[in-house]
Design a protein around this motif. Structure first.
Motif, short mmCIF file in Angstrom:
data_model
loop_
_atom_site.label_atom_id
_atom_site.label_comp_id
_atom_site.label_asym_id
_atom_site.label_seq_id
_atom_site.Cartn_x
_atom_site.Cartn_y
_atom_site.Cartn_z
N LEU A 227 -3.08 1.24 -23.10
CA LEU A 227 -4.15 0.44 -22.50
C LEU A 227 -4.32 0.92 -21.06
O LEU A 227 -3.42 0.76 -20.24
CB LEU A 227 -3.80 -1.04 -22.54
CG LEU A 227 -4.88 -1.99 -22.01
CD1 LEU A 227 -6.07 -2.03 -22.94
CD2 LEU A 227 -4.30 -3.41 -21.84
N VAL A 228 -5.46 1.51 -20.77
CA VAL A 228 -5.67 2.16 -19.48
C VAL A 228 -6.23 1.15 -18.48
O VAL A 228 -7.34 0.64 -18.65
CB VAL A 228 -6.63 3.35 -19.63
CG1 VAL A 228 -6.84 4.03 -18.28
CG2 VAL A 228 -6.07 4.36 -20.65
N ILE A 229 -5.45 0.85 -17.44
CA ILE A 229 -5.80 -0.18 -16.47
C ILE A 229 -6.14 0.48 -15.13
O ILE A 229 -5.31 1.17 -14.54
CB ILE A 229 -4.63 -1.17 -16.28
CG1 ILE A 229 -4.22 -1.76 -17.62
CG2 ILE A 229 -5.02 -2.27 -15.30
CD1 ILE A 229 -3.00 -2.66 -17.55
N PRO A 230 -7.36 0.28 -14.64
CA PRO A 230 -7.76 0.90 -13.37
C PRO A 230 -6.80 0.57 -12.24
O PRO A 230 -6.42 -0.58 -12.03
CB PRO A 230 -9.15 0.30 -13.12
CG PRO A 230 -9.68 0.02 -14.49
CD PRO A 230 -8.48 -0.45 -15.28
N HIS A 262 -9.89 -4.94 -20.37
CA HIS A 262 -10.85 -5.91 -19.84
C HIS A 262 -10.07 -6.98 -19.09
O HIS A 262 -8.92 -7.29 -19.45
CB HIS A 262 -11.72 -6.52 -20.94
CG HIS A 262 -10.94 -7.26 -22.00
ND1 HIS A 262 -10.43 -8.52 -21.82
CD2 HIS A 262 -10.60 -6.91 -23.27
CE1 HIS A 262 -9.81 -8.93 -22.91
NE2 HIS A 262 -9.89 -7.97 -23.81
N PRO A 263 -10.62 -7.56 -18.03
CA PRO A 263 -9.87 -8.53 -17.21
C PRO A 263 -9.36 -9.69 -18.05
O PRO A 263 -10.10 -10.28 -18.85
CB PRO A 263 -10.91 -8.99 -16.19
CG PRO A 263 -11.88 -7.87 -16.10
CD PRO A 263 -11.96 -7.31 -17.50
N ASP A 264 -8.08 -10.03 -17.87
CA ASP A 264 -7.48 -11.12 -18.64
C ASP A 264 -6.25 -11.65 -17.92
O ASP A 264 -5.67 -10.99 -17.06
CB ASP A 264 -7.10 -10.64 -20.04
CG ASP A 264 -7.46 -11.64 -21.12
OD1 ASP A 264 -7.45 -12.85 -20.84
OD2 ASP A 264 -7.78 -11.21 -22.24
N PRO A 271 -10.97 -4.48 -12.48
CA PRO A 271 -12.20 -4.13 -13.21
C PRO A 271 -11.92 -3.55 -14.59
O PRO A 271 -10.81 -3.11 -14.89
CB PRO A 271 -12.85 -3.09 -12.30
CG PRO A 271 -11.71 -2.47 -11.56
CD PRO A 271 -10.73 -3.59 -11.33
N ARG A 272 -12.95 -3.56 -15.41
CA ARG A 272 -12.85 -2.92 -16.72
C ARG A 272 -12.65 -1.42 -16.57
O ARG A 272 -13.01 -0.82 -15.56
CB ARG A 272 -14.13 -3.18 -17.54
CG ARG A 272 -14.31 -4.63 -17.95
CD ARG A 272 -15.64 -4.83 -18.65
NE ARG A 272 -15.78 -6.22 -19.09
CZ ARG A 272 -15.44 -6.66 -20.30
NH1 ARG A 272 -14.96 -5.80 -21.19
NH2 ARG A 272 -15.58 -7.93 -20.63
N THR A 273 -12.10 -0.82 -17.60
CA THR A 273 -11.88 0.62 -17.59
C THR A 273 -13.20 1.36 -17.81
O THR A 273 -13.87 1.13 -18.82
CB THR A 273 -10.90 1.02 -18.70
OG1 THR A 273 -9.77 0.15 -18.68
CG2 THR A 273 -10.45 2.47 -18.53
#
Length: 365
Positions: A227-230, A262-264, A271-273
């Motif tokens: 899961l790629v997180i900015p 996605h933000p959670d 932000p979203r990727t």
């Protein structure tokens, strides 16, 4: 294998031992929670009662849905087929970005969830034409005893089982748990111990040991998800190091999924990727010798489809969970050049498509 006679949700646990100071240590995962009487581990579902460890969620589920198997995600394991998915409550990690936190962080779920014996689950999956049953939504290693019982019931009915897991499990428990699994998608959440420690309260090395065990000591089909997180694990250097390690330690045939965040939960301000970040990660993986790399949680047929590493032709057309092209023969080889595609395939793809169908369990009798 038969159902628990009492249908209780508390059953004796395995993998623990007494300490000299009177506490009991849980050995299911590398957290090694040390408990006095009445205490629960961080996962919340494994607890000390009297002089033993118990699992408090046996036979209880957070709900059941039939999903496309691509949602696990598994792209090389029975493509196009439906899979019955369920989870319980709790988790042994504390990921601040958890996208199933209503389940994984639940503390009263066992009071709210449905009775679900192993035979009921297997019978329901069979009746709905599912290819397999997936342990997902929360990590199944924490409900090991229940997962194993369900897996046994499934195999007795000719069904396969899939673990969707972070791979944070102790070595002894690991052997029993995966002995009953046919496939696994393992979350390789990042490739620095900083990431695991600060965002998940865990350690990377323990996950890497699970990956090497699965690849070299079992016949479990394995795919990886990142899961790629900015701003956290989206740098080119980390993608290079991760994919080089996977290639060198696990081999080029392990599919890798780079999925959009996605933000959670506790990371609502992140932000979203950007889709281009996923495409870049995929390219780095392919440049480092990985044969199968995908973008996830986005519509992108070009970078979600499977291509032959021999001739470059498309083998499986895929847009998110929807299949299109199919260029594999009955033996899982490219129809154009005969190169074998790694995976577990049927002669023809399934036709389930992208739909998600909630279901009620059938009675065991």
């Amino acid at each position: 294998m038969t159902d628990r006679a009492s249908l209780t949700d508390t059953v004796p646990g395995r993998y623990w031992h007494h300490l000299d100071d009177g506490r009991i240590q849980c050995d299911v995962c590398p957290r090694f929670c040390k408990l006095n009487d009445g205490q629960r581990g961080l996962c919340f579902v494994r607890a000390r009662q009297g002089d033993q460890m118990v699992l408090t969620t046996w036979g209880r589920s957070s709900g059941f849905c039939i999903d496309p198997i691509e949602k696990k995600p598994l792209n090389h394991f029975l493509p196009g087929t439906p899979i019955l998915s369920f989870g319980t409550a709790g988790c042994n990690l504390t990921c601040k970005f958890c996208q199933n936190y209503e389940i994984s962080k639940a503390r009263e779920m066992d009071k709210l969830s449905s009775l679900a014996t192993p035979e009921m689950i297997a019978k329901t999956a069979k009746a709905h034409g599912c290819s397999a049953v997936a342990f997902t939504y929360n990590d199944p290693v924490i409900f090991l005893e229940y997962a194993v019982d369900v897996a046994i019931a499934c195999r007795e009915m000719g069904l396969r089982t899939v673990a969707v897991t972070a791979g944070y499990i102790g070595d002894k428990a690991r052997a029993e748990f995966f002995r009953h699994m046919d496939a696994a998608n393992v979350d390789l959440k990042g490739f620095t111990d900083r990431f695991y420690h600060q965002l998940c309260s865990a350690h990377l090395d323990d996950v890497l040991e699970t990956l090497k065990y699965l690849r070299h000591e079992t016949g479990v089909w394995m795919e990886l998800t990142n899961l790629v997180i900015p701003g956290e694990n989206d740098g080119d250097a980390e993608f290079h190091e991760m994919t080089q390690w996977v290639h060198n330690e696990l081999g080029p045939d392990v599919p890798m999924h780079f999925s959009a965040f996605h933000p959670d939960w506790k990371m609502m301000d992140t932000p979203r990727t950007p889709p281009e970040t996923l495409v870049r990660a995929r390219k780095i993986a392919m440049d480092n010798g990985m044969r199968y790399a995908y973008v996830g949680n986005v519509h992108d047929k070009t970078h979600s489809s499977t291509f032959c590493h021999g001739c470059g032709d498309i083998l499986i057309g895929r847009d998110w969970y929807q299949l299109s092209d199919w260029n594999l023969d009955a033996h899982g080889a490219c129809r154009s050049c005969g190169t074998h595609c790694a995976g577990v395939f049927q002669a023809k793809p399934g036709t389930w498509g992208p739909k998600r169908q909630p279901v009620r369990l059938m009675a065991s009798n």
